[in-house]
Design an enzyme around this catalytic site. Structure first.
Site, PDB file in Angstrom:
ATOM      1  N   ASN A  21       8.774   0.653  -1.532  1.00 58.08           N
ATOM      2  CA  ASN A  21       7.828   0.431  -2.518  1.00 58.08           C
ATOM      3  C   ASN A  21       8.191   0.519  -3.998  1.00 58.08           C
ATOM      4  O   ASN A  21       7.670   1.169  -4.579  1.00 58.08           O
ATOM      5  CB  ASN A  21       6.500   1.134  -2.305  1.00 58.08           C
ATOM      6  CG  ASN A  21       5.163   0.136  -2.740  1.00 58.08           C
ATOM      7  OD1 ASN A  21       5.340  -0.805  -3.132  1.00 58.08           O
ATOM      8  ND2 ASN A  21       4.265   0.865  -2.207  1.00 58.08           N
ATOM      9  N   HIS A  76      -3.756   4.861  -3.674  1.00 59.61           N
ATOM     10  CA  HIS A  76      -3.918   4.309  -2.445  1.00 59.61           C
ATOM     11  C   HIS A  76      -5.412   4.333  -1.563  1.00 59.61           C
ATOM     12  O   HIS A  76      -5.517   3.330  -0.923  1.00 59.61           O
ATOM     13  CB  HIS A  76      -2.734   5.239  -1.364  1.00 59.61           C
ATOM     14  CG  HIS A  76      -1.354   4.777  -1.332  1.00 59.61           C
ATOM     15  ND1 HIS A  76      -0.418   5.129  -2.508  1.00 59.61           N
ATOM     16  CD2 HIS A  76      -0.709   3.717  -0.746  1.00 59.61           C
ATOM     17  CE1 HIS A  76       0.575   4.575  -2.147  1.00 59.61           C
ATOM     18  NE2 HIS A  76       0.614   3.690  -1.341  1.00 59.61           N
TER      19      HIS A  76
END
Length: 463
Positions: free
Chosen positions: A318, A349
């Site tokens: 990521n 998140h």
């Protein structure tokens, strides 16, 4: 999932059309901005239905902040509003949908837009509200010197290439792409006359797109075959725990973690291919003279699978989110940058407890891994066999540490997470704490660099 794949495949076709028929030589920047916005809005509505209103509300709220807030506070207000709205949406998903994952999950695009909003706000603050000598080299390069127009702002946040799955890119890079300067700027970094060229070459992204689509196809096949056959939940099955020795459980943990990766490889590589197909993502020329299209790549699979340190693994997984965390948090945190960065990552998140178990464990393991590397690595560099042995051991430990850390991220809830950690005796937590207690910890270069940056303006004034 079907909507997601359909939208990304349509976006891929639209990207090829965009590059061929709306290239900078055929269309003005305003036209390219407008089509990028219209396609993006259409894909968002098609994929997420009325949930897409959340994307548009957040975008317009922060456009108001960008134009009305004072420059010294623009990045703070933008950050609080964007992260606050994202968190409220995460909370509503938990309570309304009872811990389930939405079939039409708008939080992914909202997370990407949050990254872009805060990135632009910080870079605008750097460009207008700070002196050049206060900035790092990267901050100077990416600083935005004037507020964008509404068309530019909407295009950056809602363009069809990244609205579904990202990645987040820098505002100046995106505007250079729309205006047709993106590839040209990178090519000027090379002396082409020495290479025998009379003029600048014209790199084509087709080869890179085809290569990434092959990776996407392989990842999809692996997802359909491996992921469903090796569920993460099996590692806390009572019968499995009773009959399987500890080392075997660790081996299976590695297997199920590997099986969980292909869906990420699929989504991120396809998103990268969409941007490349539109002509965006050129990063320059490597030492061998090969044109590189990895400016927006979100992962380096080889470096992930061969990582010999926790830091190396994180830096290649990521990638664009890691870059965002560095630019908006790590480089700006007044204290404890590592801890604050992990906490921001967890909050971004969502609010599932598993995320916080993962990122809090990540803080501990990162600090322990850094202490071991700083205190021990130099003893193994004196000979090739020692270096190879060190790399093999650190690779195995890194892979197991990652599996141990991310298991709660997949399981989400508190009960299975505690059950899992009990089943493996909290061994990584205990080992990390022992390392931090026994080994000396060197000061972070981040703190030293911040002190130097703060001292620099004073020394300039005294001169």
């Amino acid at each position: 999932q079907i909507n997601f794949v359909a939208c990304q495949l349509f976006a891929l076709l639209a990207a090829f059309w965009f590059r061929i028929y709306l290239s900078p030589s055929h269309a003005s920047s305003a036209v390219r901005h407008a089509f990028a916005i219209l396609f993006g809005i259409y894909f968002a509505v098609f994929c997420f239905g009325w949930y897409s209103i959340h994307l548009f509300v957040l975008v317009m709220m922060n456009y108001g902040i960008m134009n009305m807030a004072s420059i010294p506070n623009i990045h703070r207000y933008s950050f609080v509003v964007a992260m606050g709205y994202l968190t409220l949406c995460h909370i509503s998903r938990i309570y309304i949908f009872h811990y389930g994952i939405l079939t039409t999950d708008f939080s992914g695009p909202l997370m990407i837009i949050t990254q872009k909003i805060t990135t632009l706000a910080c870079q605008l603050h750097d460009g207008i509200g700070r002196q050049a000598e206060e900035l790092t080299a990267e901050q100077n390069r990416l600083a935005v010197k004037s507020r964008p127009s509404l068309l530019e702002y909407l295009s950056y946040l809602l363009n069809f290439m990244s609205i579904i799955a990202g990645p987040c890119s820098n505002y100046k890079d995106y505007i250079a792409f729309i205006e047709g300067r993106h590839v040209h700027m990178k090519l000027l970094e090379v002396n082409w006359k020495q290479k025998g060229y009379d003029r600048l070459p014209d790199p084509s992204p087709t080869g890179a797109v085809m290569y990434k689509l092959c990776i996407t196809l392989v990842s999809l096949i692996l997802f359909l075959t491996l992921t469903k056959n090796f569920p993460m939940e099996y590692i806390i099955d009572n019968e499995f725990l009773e009959k399987t020795p500890f080392l075997s459980r660790l081996g299976y943990l590695y297997v199920v973690t590997q099986a969980a990766k292909p869906k990420y490889y699929f989504a991120w590589t396809l998103a990268d291919a969409v941007n490349n197909a539109a002509g965006y993502g050129f990063s320059g020329v490597d030492e061998r003279g090969t044109f590189r299209w990895d400016l927006l790549s979100n992962l380096n699979i080889w470096n992930i699978e061969t990582a010999t340190s926790f830091k190396m693994y994180i830096e290649n997984w990521n990638i664009q989110t890691a870059a965002w965390l560095k630019r908006v948090c790590y480089d700006r945190a007044p204290w404890y940058p590592t801890a604050l960065t992990f906490i921001l990552s967890a909050l971004w998140h969502g609010i599932y407890p598993g995320y916080y178990f993962t990122f809090l464990t990540g803080i501990l393991i990162t600090l322990a891994a850094r202490a071991i590397r700083n205190n021990c690595r130099h003893y193994f560099l004196s000979s090739v066999p020692l270096k190879i042995a060190y790399d093999v051991v650190t690779w195995a430990v890194t892979q197991l540490a990652v599996c141990y850390t991310v298991a709660p991220f997949v399981m989400l809830a508190v009960e299975p997470t505690i059950k899992f950690y009990k089943s493996v005796y909290f061994h990584m937590h205990i080992l990390s704490i022992l390392v931090l207690l026994l080994l000396p910890i060197r000061p972070q270069t981040h703190s030293l660099r911040r002190a130097q940056n703060q001292a620099m303006p004073n020394s300039i004034k005294s001169k």
